[in-house]
Structure formats: structure tokens, C-alpha cells
Design a protein around this motif. Sequence first.
Motif, mmCIF file in Angstrom:
data_model
loop_
_atom_site.group_PDB
_atom_site.id
_atom_site.type_symbol
_atom_site.label_atom_id
_atom_site.label_comp_id
_atom_site.label_asym_id
_atom_site.label_seq_id
_atom_site.Cartn_x
_atom_site.Cartn_y
_atom_site.Cartn_z
ATOM 1 N N GLN A 290 0.715 -1.257 -0.223
ATOM 2 C CA GLN A 290 0.233 -0.117 0.041
ATOM 3 C C GLN A 290 0.814 1.248 -0.137
ATOM 4 N N ASN A 291 0.225 2.397 -0.484
ATOM 5 C CA ASN A 291 0.756 3.574 -0.770
ATOM 6 C C ASN A 291 -0.228 4.595 -0.202
ATOM 7 N N PRO A 292 0.496 5.783 0.528
ATOM 8 C CA PRO A 292 -0.434 6.714 1.075
ATOM 9 C C PRO A 292 -0.957 7.833 0.011
ATOM 10 N N TYR A 293 -1.940 8.392 0.496
ATOM 11 C CA TYR A 293 -2.388 9.541 -0.322
ATOM 12 C C TYR A 293 -3.171 10.661 0.645
ATOM 13 N N ARG A 294 -3.389 11.687 0.056
ATOM 14 C CA ARG A 294 -4.221 12.530 0.988
ATOM 15 C C ARG A 294 -5.604 12.808 0.162
ATOM 16 N N TYR A 295 -6.466 12.410 1.242
ATOM 17 C CA TYR A 295 -8.264 12.345 0.783
ATOM 18 C C TYR A 295 -8.740 13.737 1.157
ATOM 19 N N PHE A 296 -9.564 14.050 0.172
ATOM 20 C CA PHE A 296 -10.327 15.392 0.465
ATOM 21 C C PHE A 296 -11.641 15.021 0.661
ATOM 22 N N TYR A 297 -12.331 15.323 1.882
ATOM 23 C CA TYR A 297 -13.622 15.081 2.599
ATOM 24 C C TYR A 297 -14.143 16.543 2.219
ATOM 25 N N GLN A 298 -14.866 16.617 0.952
ATOM 26 C CA GLN A 298 -15.708 17.641 0.377
ATOM 27 C C GLN A 298 -16.569 18.375 1.447
ATOM 28 N N LYS A 299 -17.484 17.463 1.886
ATOM 29 C CA LYS A 299 -18.610 17.966 3.121
ATOM 30 C C LYS A 299 -18.010 18.639 4.182
ATOM 31 N N ARG A 300 -16.659 18.089 4.652
ATOM 32 C CA ARG A 300 -16.223 18.635 5.688
ATOM 33 C C ARG A 300 -15.109 19.567 5.575
ATOM 34 N N ASN A 301 -14.740 19.772 4.048
ATOM 35 C CA ASN A 301 -13.653 20.582 3.787
ATOM 36 C C ASN A 301 -12.395 20.264 4.557
ATOM 37 N N THR A 302 -12.142 18.961 4.762
ATOM 38 C CA THR A 302 -10.848 18.470 5.288
ATOM 39 C C THR A 302 -10.197 17.394 4.485
ATOM 40 N N HIS A 303 -8.737 17.386 4.951
ATOM 41 C CA HIS A 303 -7.990 16.221 4.103
ATOM 42 C C HIS A 303 -7.437 15.408 5.202
ATOM 43 N N THR A 304 -7.223 14.134 4.768
ATOM 44 C CA THR A 304 -6.887 13.305 5.848
ATOM 45 C C THR A 304 -5.837 12.141 5.101
ATOM 46 N N LEU A 305 -5.220 11.288 5.830
ATOM 47 C CA LEU A 305 -4.170 10.383 5.315
ATOM 48 C C LEU A 305 -4.745 9.244 5.236
ATOM 49 N N LYS A 306 -5.047 8.602 3.881
ATOM 50 C CA LYS A 306 -5.467 7.197 3.830
ATOM 51 C C LYS A 306 -4.307 6.481 2.837
ATOM 52 N N TYR A 307 -4.766 5.141 2.842
ATOM 53 C CA TYR A 307 -3.830 4.029 2.193
ATOM 54 C C TYR A 307 -4.716 3.382 0.934
ATOM 55 N N LYS A 308 -3.853 3.158 -0.222
ATOM 56 C CA LYS A 308 -4.455 2.288 -1.439
ATOM 57 C C LYS A 308 -3.469 1.431 -1.953
ATOM 58 N N ASN A 309 -3.771 0.571 -2.749
ATOM 59 C CA ASN A 309 -3.136 -0.207 -3.249
ATOM 60 C C ASN A 309 -1.592 0.481 -3.866
ATOM 61 N N THR A 310 -0.489 0.211 -3.918
ATOM 62 C CA THR A 310 0.589 0.634 -4.521
ATOM 63 C C THR A 310 0.509 0.928 -5.965
ATOM 64 N N PHE A 311 0.093 -0.295 -6.609
ATOM 65 C CA PHE A 311 -0.111 -0.535 -8.216
ATOM 66 C C PHE A 311 -1.674 -0.922 -8.243
ATOM 67 N N GLU A 312 -2.114 -0.645 -9.436
ATOM 68 C CA GLU A 312 -3.281 -1.278 -9.735
ATOM 69 C C GLU A 312 -2.956 -2.407 -10.396
ATOM 70 N N ASN A 313 -3.804 -3.872 -10.227
ATOM 71 C CA ASN A 313 -3.582 -5.100 -10.593
ATOM 72 C C ASN A 313 -2.020 -5.529 -10.316
ATOM 73 N N GLN A 314 -2.384 -5.396 -8.944
ATOM 74 C CA GLN A 314 -0.784 -6.015 -8.135
ATOM 75 C C GLN A 314 -0.926 -7.371 -7.709
ATOM 76 N N GLU A 315 -1.741 -8.001 -8.200
ATOM 77 C CA GLU A 315 -1.942 -9.323 -7.331
ATOM 78 C C GLU A 315 -0.741 -10.145 -7.657
ATOM 79 N N ARG A 316 -0.250 -10.305 -8.931
ATOM 80 C CA ARG A 316 0.722 -11.276 -9.258
ATOM 81 C C ARG A 316 2.032 -10.586 -8.306
ATOM 82 N N LEU A 317 2.203 -9.191 -8.236
ATOM 83 C CA LEU A 317 3.398 -8.749 -7.670
ATOM 84 C C LEU A 317 3.398 -9.235 -6.223
#
Length: 615
Positions: free
Chosen positions: A394-421
Motif C-alpha cells: 500500500q501507498n499513502p495519499y491525501r484524501y479530501f472530504y468535500q463535505k467537511r472541507n478537510t484532508h486526511t491520510l489514507k492508503y490504497k494499493n501501490t499499483f493497480e492489478n498488483q496481485e501477481r506482484l
Amino acid sequence: METTNLNKSLKEIFSGKYIVPLYQRNYAWSEEEIAQLLQDLYENFKKAENSKDDSKYDLNYFIGSLVVLKRKDGYFEVIDGQQRLTTLSILLKLLNLVDEPKLFYESRPEVEAFFDSFYRNADTSDVTFTYKVSHLIHAVDLLNETVVNPDEAVQKTLSEIPNLDGFKKFILANVILVRVEIPTDTDVASYFEIMNNRGEQLQKHEILKSYLMDSLKDENGNHYKNQQEEFSKIWDACSQMDVHIQKLFSVEDRRKYFGVDFNGITDVLLDDNASKENKSFTINTVLNAEVDYEKTDNISDVDDIANDQAIIDFSNFLMHIFKLKYQSYTEKGNDLEIPLNEKDLLTVYNGIKEKIDVKDFINDLLYYRTVFDRFIVKATEDEEDEESYKWTLQNPYRYFYQKRNTHTLKYKNTFENQERLIKAISMLQVSFRNRKYKNWLQDVLRIFKDRKNFNISLEDYQRNIDQWILEYFESHITEENYDTGVRVPHFLFNFIDYLYWVRKNTDFDFKFTYRNSVEHHLPQSFQNEINAGLMNNLGNLCLISKSSNSKMNNEHPVGKAKSDGKYYRQGKLPSKQKVMYDITNKEGKWGNIEIMEHRENVVSLLDNRNTILAL
């Protein structure tokens, strides 16, 4: 109470007799501890054997302490160190270095019966299997089967050690325990309470931290307090290997070190001349308090509660950084390759300290720690999984909550289609689980010495991983390894599983786990004149967990393979095991013909490895 000559060779240790009192726990060492002990013994034997000194085997190897209380009957009651002592007592019998039991367990008749039987013939064939002695039986198997030299091309088990007589001599004369006798009037219960409540000694990486921080001072010896505080902040965050690094900093520091979107690193690691206008930051300039950055409004904290476990600890990670940066160290005038064993951390530091630029080192520590989190799998808690974890990348990214007008740290897969890796990296992890021999990890981290590769594509990274796997196979595995029963390298089984999956992943649904026992699908108890030559054939073998092996024991192949049975359904079967079970179910049997046909298919799979992996 003996207060002098505390250092005892194993020959001296086992000239006495020891008893494990009832209040002590049962034997509990696992594969990791046993393998490390045996491999450390062999490694230090080789050092002694290759010593330039005239007398061979004169380099003592200290393996810890043994705290005992001498009873009136002459027995030593084991207060601390019984796990190591038990393992050594089994090892010495396997090496034929002792004739009679030297270790006894108070009021545990099953354990006494185990040692009595084991010392008669140095095997466990006559031992009655119960849960009370299962760990001891497992220890015998592991000591017999563990590869003592996993970093060498030609791998050997205990009985195959070249110059075995020399190894035995080294074990008896040069392996040293510090035996401490406590006074006979000691209140053992109070002693245990003191031992349990005493503060732990500083770990080696904490000592190293103090050495490095101490060098942050001017020519007059005055310490740069701000630099030390910043250094300590970064070091402490890096040391928490089980937590993604970005989570361990405040919002302001997170932006400072990882950029506005929290997923960078190059901004942190530019040179000292980075300008304020381009919002670039270096740890060097941070240490020198030269950064003036804007604060980002409306940023909340971390939106991620995953529980992760790293595949190495911090001391071992530091050894990787040492090797990446400096390759070799000096000890007693000799230039030696830096090992990956964390026990050598301070020794290696002393051999490279003149080369270390502390600010440069902390730069690289944070960089490679970020690389590690982004490109090396972690075991992430998963309550829905049978083994309670899954492999993640996983890799970090900054997520924007539009309703709250805030940003937070979240995580998503480092790559798309990374199952083989993930399959490829986790395959390497379970094949080479011992931390001191993770050469594959060193080579993977080396990819990122070129910092442009921090943004490596999935295709290029996959190609690098698969290339390492292929090169290891071609340099370490031959057909001579295929039909050797329990001595077939575990890597080979995992590689076969990986090739099956890559070739047609829709047929298989499994994850790589720490399987450590070679299973004969047609059990050895079924051996007769017709099938005797095929029992240890690769076509009849698969890799399973030790507990599964104990449960299956001598069950018929058809019973094991039943699609509605407890073994087929107990988990998502690895590729090779599933193929074997499916053949058994289709044919309604598992005999010589099925074994040989399956072997031919597996060999064909291995022969076509380059095509399957498309390299």
C-alpha cells in the motif's frame, strides 16, 4: 555459589545434570529460533575454520547465559535458559556427542519418556506422539532438516556438513554458555519476580542511535540540540516497522517530509541548496532549521486503522541500510562483507563509523524506510481470513472530504492489478523467512538506489522480482533436488505454486503462507516393492504446514483429497497440492502412474518458466 570461571564450554556444561522444575513452562522453541541457533553455530564454525591463526577452532562463540541453582542432590535446577539448553541437549545427541540424558523435566512423565527413547536411538520413531512432546519431536525434525548454510549455493543439512568431525569438536570446545549459579538460599519466586520486573537492556539500535546523535556537534564539542531532536524524531518513527511511516508524524511534519499529498519522498531528499520557492525540503536543511513552510489548513489526522506486521525488525533493517550504503566493514584489519544479521549491528558500526555522515545517513534511512513501506509486502490483519492476515502492498495519499472541507491520510494499493506482484514478493518472504538471510530483500532495495525508481512502474518492478526468482532457481536448484523427499528445497515448492498460478490464475485461489513440512501424498507407511522408488519423487510431494502434516499422518491419498473432506476444504489449497488432489479425485486413486505423470507435468512447467513469466 561459583563466582569465577563462569564461561563454560558445552563439554563442561553437559558434564553435569540439569532438571527443569515444574514451575517452568514446556519447551516451546519454533522453527525460527532453532534454525537461527543451528545456522549461527555453523557460521561461527566456518569463521573459526577459516581463521588465519595457526590453531584451528580457537574462536569461541558465546550463545548466552544459563542461570541455575545447585541442589543438594548435585543436579542443577534450571532457572533461566531452559529453551536453549533443551535444544542443545537434542543437538548433542544427534551429533553423537553424549551417551545419556543430561536434562530432566520434573513431574512430566511424557517428556521423560521422550528423552529416554530418543537417547536410545537418536530418533523419534518409537516416541508416542502427544501434544506434550510434539514440540520436542518437531525440534528433532528441524535440527535434522534445517539448511545450515542458506546463503551458499550448495546447501547442506546437519549430517552433510563438510568436516563434520571438526564441527563436533567446535561444538564441544568452543561454543560457550555463561553459567551463573545463584545462591542455594535464594527465594526462587522472588528471583523470578525481579527478573520479570527489571528494565530491559537497551537494544542495539538504541545504542547506535546514541552514537550517531552524539556526533551532531560543532568543532567545540557543543551539541546541536535542534538537530538532535529532529534526528531523534525521524529515527524513532523509522524504528516502528509495523506502522506505515507517514502515520508516525504530525500533519505538519508529514507534509514537510512527504510533500503536500503525503506520498512523495524526492522533495525531502534534494540537496542542501533546495529553495523555499519550490517548496522542496531536505532533512539536512530541516536539521539546520532552515525551512520555512506554509501550514495547510483543515487537515485532519490518519484515516486508517489497519494492523500491519513488517517482515523484518528495525535492527535488521539497519543492517540492510549499512550494506546498501557501505558494502563492507573493517574488523581486526580485515575488510569483510557486511552481513544482514542484526546481532552484528554494533560490530559493523564500529567498522564503518569513519565513513558515516550522520545527516546523509538519516536521509537514506527515511528514504529506504519509505521505499520499504511502499514496495515490500506487509502482513495485514484480516479477521475474514482463515489465518487472520493477508499480504498487502500500500501507498499513502491525501484524501479530501468535500463535505467537511478537510484532508486526511489514507492508503490504497501501490499499483493497480498488483496481485501477481504480491504473490511473487510473498513467495520470497515465506521461502526465506529467516531475517539474517534475506538476500532477496537486499537486492530489491538496491533497485531503489537510483532514486528515479521511486516511481517505478508495475511492469518494471514485476520484471525485477521475477528475474531475481529465476536467477535464484537457476543458480541453486537442479534436477538432483527434485526427488529428495523431505530435503526438497521449500523454495522449489513455492516456485512451482507461483508458476501454476501465473500460467492460469483462474484455476487457483490461495496465498503464500509459512508452510514448513514436506508431505508425501502417498504416505511412506504405504511403501512396498512396487512404489518404493517413487515415495520421495517430486510428483508425490507437496509443502504443507507442520500441524496439517501431523493431522494427515498416514491417511490414504483418496481420503486426503476428497473435495468435501476436511483437508480439501480446510483452506484455499496451494497450486501443486490442489493439482495432486484433483488428479486423485478424478482417477479415484494415487499410484505410480499418477505420481510420474504429475512429475512430468511439473518438470515441464519448470522448463517453461521463462515463457510463463514472459521474461
